[in-house]
Design an enzyme around this catalytic site. Structure first.
Site: not given
Ligand code: SF4
Length: 295
Positions: A14, A74, A96, A126, A193, A223
């Protein structure tokens, strides 16, 4: 007929992971070795490559040996920034921007008197990071029916970024159904996201068109596991692999179209290697070769 291999229209790294890798690689090239506080991506191929570039992975500050540390895509809680500053460590912050937005929302909402409820997995880095920004006035729920205290009748609902919009919508609806009698004010911040959503949707679409799905990604990548689950839910036989050499010839017997997708932590070269391997192992192509040789 040889097997046709189709790749998902959105797959692999991503934007946030691509950005994090570029940032640590550039910092390691320019300034020297870096210790990353946790995995930059949950993928062994990328971890090995980063290691060769001077980016090591440590579980926490206790393992840091270099003068600079990286925060992963994260993100992390405020105490990590404080520890880095007090230890006079240079910080390469690759959080991110989408995660940073969730962190800012969490902080802002607790300051405005809301109880912050994060829909997600409390063990995920995260989620732990976003929770830390609530300074003890937040809670993580994996399920809307999990017990929760709502002391001030003001509630804000956030989501782990990698949850699907569908799952978050269901969570919000169920939560309100169960607790609306105890709440005066609700804020819903959609912190899912779009990149993740695109990957689920592309995997779902492709899974409907093929005889077999191969999902590439680290075994410890949540994921990637969810992508594989999405393909199975679409009713197609699905295998989750980390490397191309895990593909077994028997999986391809009798298939006409094979779909390939990859988790957000999978590099492009892994996808290319898997497509190449499927073509090499294609039993139809081999039979044709054998017939030609016999002829
Ligand atoms: S929020 Fe989305 S773009 Fe950002 S690291 Fe996670 S999956 Fe990737």
């Amino acid at each position: 007929m040889a097997i046709e291999v189709r790749t998902a229209s959105a797959l692999g790294f991503c934007f946030g992971v691509r950005r994090a890798i570029e940032m640590v690689e550039a910092a390691a090239d320019e300034q020297g070795p870096i210790d990353s506080l946790g995995s930059i991506v949950h993928n062994p191929v990328v971890a090995e490559r980063l290691q060769r570039r001077g980016v090591g992975i440590v579980p926490g500050f206790a393992g840091v040996t270099s003068p600079r540390v990286a925060i992963t895509a994260h993100g992390a809680g405020p105490e990590v920034y404080r520890t880095a500053t007090s230890g006079k460590l240079d910080l390469v912050d690759t959080t991110c921007p989408i995660v940073a937005r969730a962190q800012r929302a969490a902080r802002r909402l607790v300051n405005s008197g809301f109880k912050v409820i994060i829909f997600g997995d409390e063990q995920h880095p995260e989620v732990r990071g976003v929770l830390a920004w609530t300074r003890g006035r937040g809670v993580v729920l994996a399920d809307a029916a999990d017990p929760v205290e709502i002391p001030r009748r003001k509630v804000a609902l956030l989501s782990q970024t990698t949850k699907s919009q569908h799952a978050f919508t269901d969570f919000v609806a169920r939560f309100l159904e169960l607790h609306i009698d105890r709440i005066n004010e609700v804020r819903v911040i959609n912190t899912t996201c779009p990149e993740t959503e695109d990957r689920y949707e592309a995997a779902r679409e492709l899974a409907r068109e093929v005889d077999l799905m191969i999902v590439i990604g680290g075994r410890n990548s949540a994921n990637t596991g969810k992508l594989a689950g999405t393909c199975r839910a679409a009713g197609v036989e699905t295998y989750q692999i980390e490397r191309e050499d895990e593909i077994q010839r028997g999986w391809l017997e009798g298939r006409r179209v094979v779909g390939v997708t990859a988790g957000a932590s999978t590099p492009d070269e892994s996808v290319t290697a898997v497509v190449r391997r499927i073509k090499q192992l294609d039993p139809t192509a081999r039979r044709k070769e054998d017939t030609a040789r016999a002829g």
